[in-house]
Design a protein around this motif. Structure first.
Motif, PDB file in Angstrom:
ATOM      1  N   TRP A   1       1.618  19.018  -2.420  1.00  0.00           N
ATOM      2  CA  TRP A   1       2.372  18.988  -1.163  1.00  0.00           C
ATOM      3  C   TRP A   1       1.565  19.642  -0.045  1.00  0.00           C
ATOM      4  O   TRP A   1       1.498  19.122   1.070  1.00  0.00           O
ATOM      5  CB  TRP A   1       3.707  19.728  -1.323  1.00  0.00           C
ATOM      6  CG  TRP A   1       4.848  18.873  -1.725  1.00  0.00           C
ATOM      7  CD1 TRP A   1       5.283  17.723  -1.135  1.00  0.00           C
ATOM      8  CD2 TRP A   1       5.719  19.085  -2.843  1.00  0.00           C
ATOM      9  NE1 TRP A   1       6.357  17.203  -1.811  1.00  0.00           N
ATOM     10  CE2 TRP A   1       6.646  18.021  -2.857  1.00  0.00           C
ATOM     11  CE3 TRP A   1       5.801  20.076  -3.827  1.00  0.00           C
ATOM     12  CZ2 TRP A   1       7.659  17.926  -3.812  1.00  0.00           C
ATOM     13  CZ3 TRP A   1       6.801  19.981  -4.772  1.00  0.00           C
ATOM     14  CH2 TRP A   1       7.710  18.918  -4.764  1.00  0.00           C
TER      15      TRP A   1
ATOM     16  N   ARG B   1       6.289   9.439   2.169  1.00  0.00           N
ATOM     17  CA  ARG B   1       5.161  10.385   2.250  1.00  0.00           C
ATOM     18  C   ARG B   1       4.030   9.795   3.090  1.00  0.00           C
ATOM     19  O   ARG B   1       3.417  10.504   3.906  1.00  0.00           O
ATOM     20  CB  ARG B   1       4.664  10.711   0.849  1.00  0.00           C
ATOM     21  CG  ARG B   1       5.678  11.466   0.007  1.00  0.00           C
ATOM     22  CD  ARG B   1       5.381  11.355  -1.485  1.00  0.00           C
ATOM     23  NE  ARG B   1       4.147  12.008  -1.874  1.00  0.00           N
ATOM     24  CZ  ARG B   1       3.575  11.866  -3.064  1.00  0.00           C
ATOM     25  NH1 ARG B   1       4.135  11.069  -3.979  1.00  0.00           N
ATOM     26  NH2 ARG B   1       2.468  12.508  -3.355  1.00  0.00           N
TER      27      ARG B   1
ATOM     28  N   GLU C   1      -1.235  17.269   1.103  1.00  0.00           N
ATOM     29  CA  GLU C   1      -0.737  16.170   1.937  1.00  0.00           C
ATOM     30  C   GLU C   1      -0.307  16.674   3.309  1.00  0.00           C
ATOM     31  O   GLU C   1      -0.572  16.031   4.334  1.00  0.00           O
ATOM     32  CB  GLU C   1       0.424  15.462   1.246  1.00  0.00           C
ATOM     33  CG  GLU C   1      -0.003  14.560   0.104  1.00  0.00           C
ATOM     34  CD  GLU C   1       1.151  13.752  -0.464  1.00  0.00           C
ATOM     35  OE1 GLU C   1       2.121  13.476   0.274  1.00  0.00           O
ATOM     36  OE2 GLU C   1       1.100  13.416  -1.654  1.00  0.00           O
ATOM     37  N   SER C   2       0.374  17.821   3.348  1.00  0.00           N
ATOM     38  CA  SER C   2       0.795  18.389   4.631  1.00  0.00           C
ATOM     39  C   SER C   2      -0.416  18.697   5.506  1.00  0.00           C
ATOM     40  O   SER C   2      -0.411  18.443   6.720  1.00  0.00           O
ATOM     41  CB  SER C   2       1.612  19.666   4.407  1.00  0.00           C
ATOM     42  OG  SER C   2       2.832  19.385   3.770  1.00  0.00           O
TER      43      SER C   2
ATOM     44  N   GLU D   1      10.005  18.925   4.444  1.00  0.00           N
ATOM     45  CA  GLU D   1       8.689  19.023   5.081  1.00  0.00           C
ATOM     46  C   GLU D   1       8.639  18.220   6.377  1.00  0.00           C
ATOM     47  O   GLU D   1       8.021  18.645   7.367  1.00  0.00           O
ATOM     48  CB  GLU D   1       7.606  18.524   4.119  1.00  0.00           C
ATOM     49  CG  GLU D   1       7.363  19.415   2.905  1.00  0.00           C
ATOM     50  CD  GLU D   1       6.361  20.521   3.180  1.00  0.00           C
ATOM     51  OE1 GLU D   1       6.237  20.944   4.343  1.00  0.00           O
ATOM     52  OE2 GLU D   1       5.717  20.963   2.218  1.00  0.00           O
TER      53      GLU D   1
ATOM     54  N   HIS E   1       7.318  25.032  -8.218  1.00  0.00           N
ATOM     55  CA  HIS E   1       8.060  24.291  -7.204  1.00  0.00           C
ATOM     56  C   HIS E   1       9.034  25.219  -6.482  1.00  0.00           C
ATOM     57  O   HIS E   1       9.127  25.215  -5.251  1.00  0.00           O
ATOM     58  CB  HIS E   1       8.799  23.119  -7.869  1.00  0.00           C
ATOM     59  CG  HIS E   1       9.381  22.149  -6.903  1.00  0.00           C
ATOM     60  ND1 HIS E   1       9.850  20.912  -7.286  1.00  0.00           N
ATOM     61  CD2 HIS E   1       9.612  22.213  -5.570  1.00  0.00           C
ATOM     62  CE1 HIS E   1      10.321  20.273  -6.247  1.00  0.00           C
ATOM     63  NE2 HIS E   1      10.186  21.049  -5.184  1.00  0.00           N
TER      64      HIS E   1
ATOM     65  N   GLU F   1       2.311  20.599  -8.456  1.00  0.00           N
ATOM     66  CA  GLU F   1       2.988  19.791  -7.446  1.00  0.00           C
ATOM     67  C   GLU F   1       2.983  20.475  -6.090  1.00  0.00           C
ATOM     68  O   GLU F   1       2.810  19.835  -5.055  1.00  0.00           O
ATOM     69  CB  GLU F   1       4.433  19.520  -7.898  1.00  0.00           C
ATOM     70  CG  GLU F   1       5.140  18.439  -7.104  1.00  0.00           C
ATOM     71  CD  GLU F   1       4.772  17.037  -7.557  1.00  0.00           C
ATOM     72  OE1 GLU F   1       5.176  16.075  -6.891  1.00  0.00           O
ATOM     73  OE2 GLU F   1       4.080  16.907  -8.572  1.00  0.00           O
TER      74      GLU F   1
ATOM     75  N   ARG G   1      12.209  16.878  -5.744  1.00  0.00           N
ATOM     76  CA  ARG G   1      10.945  16.512  -5.097  1.00  0.00           C
ATOM     77  C   ARG G   1      11.195  15.822  -3.752  1.00  0.00           C
ATOM     78  O   ARG G   1      10.511  16.108  -2.757  1.00  0.00           O
ATOM     79  CB  ARG G   1      10.142  15.579  -6.007  1.00  0.00           C
ATOM     80  CG  ARG G   1       9.664  16.231  -7.295  1.00  0.00           C
ATOM     81  CD  ARG G   1       9.200  15.198  -8.288  1.00  0.00           C
ATOM     82  NE  ARG G   1       7.818  14.798  -8.135  1.00  0.00           N
ATOM     83  CZ  ARG G   1       7.286  13.706  -8.654  1.00  0.00           C
ATOM     84  NH1 ARG G   1       8.028  12.898  -9.380  1.00  0.00           N
ATOM     85  NH2 ARG G   1       6.026  13.418  -8.475  1.00  0.00           N
TER      86      ARG G   1
ATOM     87  N   THR H   1      12.350  18.164  -1.096  1.00  0.00           N
ATOM     88  CA  THR H   1      11.210  18.917  -0.575  1.00  0.00           C
ATOM     89  C   THR H   1      10.435  18.087   0.442  1.00  0.00           C
ATOM     90  O   THR H   1      10.067  18.581   1.511  1.00  0.00           O
ATOM     91  CB  THR H   1      10.288  19.345  -1.729  1.00  0.00           C
ATOM     92  OG1 THR H   1      11.056  20.038  -2.715  1.00  0.00           O
ATOM     93  CG2 THR H   1       9.171  20.249  -1.234  1.00  0.00           C
ATOM     94  N   ASP H   2      10.180  16.817   0.120  1.00  0.00           N
ATOM     95  CA  ASP H   2       9.490  15.932   1.065  1.00  0.00           C
ATOM     96  C   ASP H   2      10.254  15.847   2.384  1.00  0.00           C
ATOM     97  O   ASP H   2       9.671  15.915   3.473  1.00  0.00           O
ATOM     98  CB  ASP H   2       9.358  14.523   0.478  1.00  0.00           C
ATOM     99  CG  ASP H   2       8.438  14.459  -0.721  1.00  0.00           C
ATOM    100  OD1 ASP H   2       7.448  15.203  -0.744  1.00  0.00           O
ATOM    101  OD2 ASP H   2       8.722  13.664  -1.632  1.00  0.00           O
TER     102      ASP H   2
END
Length: 723
Positions: free
Chosen positions: A31, A633, A34-35, A673, A703, A27, A666, A669-670
Motif C-alpha cells: 500500500w 487502485r 502504491e501510495s 487512502e 495490516h 500488504e 483490504r 483500506t484502499d
C-alpha cells in the motif's frame, strides 16, 4: 520542512523512496509503495515508472526536486507525505529492530582435540583492530576433518565476545550442487534467527542484503556460514560492521574472498589416539592396542572416521578400498555391521539427496511401518551414518553427510540394482505428489489453482489450513528435490503436479528463492509435453508471481504474457483472465497505472465471456469484484479519485455481502487512502475504524498496525485544521 534548494534534497528523497520500496514484503508495504507512486505522479504531472535500481531512484528523486524548486508548496506537500509514509511503515513493523531472541550456535562436539593453530588464527582475526574491512575467516578442509565442528567449538568458547548472539546457517554445498542455497534464502534464515518477522524482510536478494547489513551494523555478532559453495554465494552475506565476525566453512579455499585462510588437515597420530582415549575407557583402548595402527591408517586423521571407528576398534575392517577416503571407509566398515532391514533403509533413502528424511517417508520407501522406520533411523544416527536434527515442532529429521550418501547410493546400486533404486524413487515421488496435493488443497481449498487430490490418494487430513501450510513448509526442500527427481526419471506429470501444489507456499509463505528452480522445471516440462495447456499457463503464472515478488519485473512480465497465451490457447478462460490480472498487478507495482487499468479491463472481458460449462465459473463473481478493487487502485494512481472510489465501493459491497472479511478490510483500506489523498480525513476515519474492528483477532498484525498509522494521520491533520 524539506529545503527544495538544499544539496541534500535528492539524497533525502532517495532515502524515503528506497525505504518504502524495501518494505513491500507485506500488504502494508505494498500500500505504501502504491501510495508513493501515485504521489510521485501528482508531483511530476505525468506517469513515472517505478524505480528498481539505485540509479533510477536518484533519477526519480532529481525529477521531484526539480518540481520542488518550481513550486515550494509541492516540497511542503512531499515533506508531510514522507512523514506519513515513514510513520505508517514503522507502525506496520518497518525498521530494523531485533526481536527478543539472542541466537546461539548448535550444540558443539563434546570431545574436541588439537587444532590449536587454527583456533589461534580465529582468535587473531576476531580481535584485530577494525579498519573498515570485514572480519572474515575461511575455514577449509576435506570432508570429515571437522571444519564445522572447529567453527562451532571456537564460537562456543568465545561467546562472551558476541553479546548480541551467534548465528549459524547451512549454505547447502554439503549435499551437492542441487542443495546449494541462494543468498536470498540464506539472508532470510539469518534474519529469522535475529527475530525479524518474515513480513518485515524485503523481497529481493539485493535489498535483503542491504537490510541485513543495516540490522547488524551496531551489533556484536558471530556468523558461521557452513558448507559454502563459492565466493559469489558468500559475498552478499558479508558486512563491514566492526563488531561482526564471519567464519565461512568450506571444503576448498576458493578464490575471490578476501579472508584469512584457516586450513584444517588430518589429525596427527598422537592427537588421533588422544581423541580415541576420550571416546573410550582405558580397558577398551588397551584391548584394541594391537589394532590401532591399522585403524589410524584407515581413518586418515579424520575426526569423523575416528568417532565412527571407536565402538568397533577390535572388529576387522573390510578389504574393499575406499579410494583413500576415510569418511567413505568408515561408512563401509559401519555398514557391514548393520541389521539387514536397517541396511536396506540406509541404502534406499540415499538414492536421492533428500534434504530432510523422516520416519514417514522412510517407511513409504522401504515398506515398513513408521515406528519401525523410526527405529532404523535412530540406529543409523547412533552409528554416525546419519545426522539428526529436529524441526520447530520437535519431530526428528535426518540427513546424510555427502560422502556417506555416496557410499550408500553405490551400495544401493550394487545390492538393489537399477530396478530397486528406480522403484525406491518412484515410491518416494508418489509420496510427495500425494502429500503436496493433499496439503495444498487443504491449505487453499477455494483456489482453482491447486489441483485436488484424487479420492483414493487424499492423504492426511489436517486440523486447519495453517497446519496444512506448515506441512508444506516443513517439506519444501524435499518437494523441490522431488521435482528434480521427477524430471530426471522421466515423470513430467509428477513434476508438474508437485509444482502446481507449491502455490500456497508462494502465496502464503514466500520461499520464492527456494521454489524458483522447481517452478522453472515445471513450466519447462509443461511447455514440452503439454504445450498450450492449462498446466503450462498455471505454472507460467506462478513464475510471474514469484518474479514480481523478487523485483525481477522483466521476467515477471515475460511469464505473465506466456501464461496468458497458454491459457487462451487451451480455452481455459478463468486461467486466461487470471494471467492477465497478474500482468495488471505487476503494472501496479511498476506505477504503470494506465496499462494496469487496461489489463484489468481485458481480464474482465474474458470473465464476461465465460460459459456455464467452463472450469472455474463459480469463482467469476468474486473474481469480478477483485478486478473492481484493482481498477480502483489503478484509477487512484492516475489521480481519477471519484472514479476510483466508485470502483472500490462496488467491490466493497460484494465482499461485505459475501462475508469476505479479508477482502472487505483490504478494500476499506484502499477507499480510506483515496480520501486521505485529498485530505478528507473525516470521510476516511470511519472506514479505517471499521477495518480495524473487522481484523481484530484475525492474525493481521501488520495490516492493523498500518491502519492505526492511518488513523494517527487523520488525527494529526484534523488537529492542524483545528489549530
Amino acid at each position: 520542512m524539506l529545503d527544495p534548494i538544499s544539496l541534500s534534497a535528492v539524497s533525502a528523497v532517495t532515502t524515503v523512496l528506497g525505504a518504502v520500496g524495501s518494505g513491500m514484503a507485506n500488504e502494508a508495504g505494498k500500500w505504501a509503495w502504491e501510495s508513493t507512486g501515485g504521489f510521485v505522479r501528482r508531483i511530476a504531472g505525468r506517469e513515472v515508472p517505478a524505480p528498481t535500481t539505485p540509479g533510477e531512484l536518484d533519477d526519480v528523486a532529481r525529477l521531484m526536486v526539480d518540481q520542488f524548486r518550481r513550486d515550494p508548496r509541492l516540497a511542503a506537500s512531499w515533506t508531510a507525505f514522507a512523514a506519513r509514509m515513514n510513520g505508517g511503515m514503522h507502525g506496520a513493523g518497518g525498521g530494523t529492530a531485533f526481536g527478543s531472541c539472542r541466537p546461539s550456535l548448535p550444540v558443539p562436539t563434546r570431545f574436541f582435540t588439537d587444532r590449536k593453530e587454527a583456533l589461534k588464527a580465529l582468535d587473531r582475526e576476531a580481535s584485530r583492530r577494525a579498519d573498515g574491512t570485514p572480519r572474515l575467516a575461511l575455514v577449509h578442509g576435506a570432508e570429515g576433518m571437522g571444519t564445522s565442528e572447529l567453527a562451532v567449538h571456537w564460537g562456543t568458547q568465545q561467546a562472551g565476545r558476541f553479546p548480541d548472539g551467534q548465528l549459524h546457517t547451512d549454505l547447502g554445498a554439503a549435499s551437492g550442487p542441487e542443495g546449494v542455497r541462494e543468498p536470498g534464502a540464506v539472508l532470510r534464515d539469518l534474519l529469522r534467527q535475529l527475530g525479524v518477522p518474515a513480513e518485515e524482510m524485503p523481497t529481493s536478494a539485493a535489498r535483503l542484503s542491504e537490510y541485513f547489513r543495516r540490522c547488524v551494523a551496531d551489533r556484536k555478532l558471530l556468523i558461521i556460514l557452513d558448507h559454502a559453495h563459492s565466493a559469489a554465494q558468500v559475498r552478499p552475506l558479508l558486512t563491514s560492521a566492526p563488531a561482526v565476525f564471519v567464519i565461512v566453512v568450506a571444503r576448498n579455499p576458493f578464490l575471490g574472498l578476501d579472508a584469512v585462510r584457516v586450513p584444517v588437515g588430518p589429525l596427527a597420530d598422537k592427537d588421533a589416539v588422544r581423541l580415541l582415549a576420550k571416546l573410550l575407557d582405558k580397558p577398551a583402548l588397551a584391548e584394541a592396542r594391537a589394532a590401532l595402527p591399522s585403524v589410524l591408517a584407515r581413518c586418515g586423521g579424520s575426526p569423523y572416521a575416528l568417532r565412527a571407528a571407536a565402538p568397533r576398534l577390535t572388529v576387522p575392517v573390510s578389504d574393499s578400498s575406499a579410494g583413500g577416503d576415510p569418511v567413505r571407509g568408515a561408512a563401509e566398515d559401519t555398514y557391514r555391521l548393520l541389521e539387514p532391514a536397517t541396511a536396506k533403509l540406509y541404502r534406499l533413502m540415499a538414492v536421492r539427496a533428500w534434504p530432510a528424511i523422516d520416519a514417514a517417508s522412510a517407511a513409504h520407501v522401504t515398506g515398513t511401518t513408521p515406528e519401525e522406520a523410526a527405529a532404523h533411523l535412530e540406529k543409523l544416527a547412533e552409528v554416525l551414518l546419519l545426522e539428526c536434527g529436529t524441526t520447530a515442532d520437535g519431530h526428528a529429521r535426518y540427513h546424510y553427510r555427502a560422502a556417506v550418501r555416496r557410499h550408500a547410493e553405490a551400495a544401493a546400486v550394487q545390492e538393489d540394482g537399477i530396478a530397486g533404486c528406480s522403484a525406491a524413487m518412484t515410491r518416494m515421488l508418489k509420496r510427495y505428489v500425494d502429500l503436496s496435493t493433499s496439503a495444498a488443497h487443504q491449505a487453499l481449498p477455494e483456489s482453482w489453482r491447486v489441483p485436488a487430490p484424487s479420492a483414493a490418494r487424499r492423504g492426511r487430513t489436517y486440523e486447519s489450513r495453517g497446519q496444512a501450510l506448515d506441512a508444506l513448509i516443513a517439506e519444501s526442500g524435499n518437494l523441490v528435490q522431488a521435482v528434480h527427481c521427477a524430471e530426471e526419471s522421466g515423470d513430467p506429470a509428477s513434476a508438474v503436479r508437485i509444482c502446481r501444489s507449491l502455490w500456497p507456499l508462494q502465496l502464503k509463505a514466500g520461499h520464492h528463492e527456494m521454489l524458483l528452480p522447481a517452478l522453472r522445471i515445471g513450466a519447462r516440462l509443461a511447455d514440452a509435453h503439454w504445450p498450450g495447456a492449462a498446466d503450462a499457463g498455471a505454472l507460467h503464472a506462478q513464475l510471474a508471481h514469484t518474479f514480481t515478488e523478487l523485483y525481477r519485473w522483466d521476467e515477471a512480465e515475460s511469464e505473465a504474457l506466456a501464461a496468458a497465451r497458454a491459457e487462451e490457447a487451451s480455452g481455459h478462460r478463468r486461467g486466461h483472465a487470471s494471467a492477465t490480472e497478474f500482468l495488471g498487478l505487476l503494472r501496479l507495482r511498476q506505477w504503470r497505472w494506465q496499462e494496469a487499468h487496461a489489463c484489468f479491463d481485458e481480464a474482465g472481458t474474458v470473465l464476461d465471456a465465460m460459459l456455464p460449462t467452463d472450469a472455474g465459473t463459480a469463482d467469476v463473481p468474486r473474481a469480478q469484484a477483485l478486478l473492481e478493487r484493482h481498477r480502483g487502485r489503478a484509477l487512484r494512481g492516475l489521480g481519477r479519485t471519484e472514479e476510483s472510489r466508485g470502483r472500490l465501493e462496488t467491490a466493497l459491497r460484494y465482499f461485505r455481502d459475501h462475508g469476505d472479511t479479508y477482502n472487505t478490510a483490504r478494500t476499506l483500506t484502499d477507499l480510506a487512502e483515496t480520501y486521505l489523498d485529498t485530505s478528507e480525513t473525516r470521510a476516511a476515519r470511519p472506514l479505517i475504524e471499521e477495518a480495524i474492528t473487522m481484523l481484530d483477532g484475525q492474525s493481521a498484525e501488520y495490516h492493523v498496525a498500518y491502519l492505526r498509522g492511518m488513523r494517527e494521520r487523520c488525527a494529526a491533520e484534523e488537529q492542524r485544521d483545528t489549530d
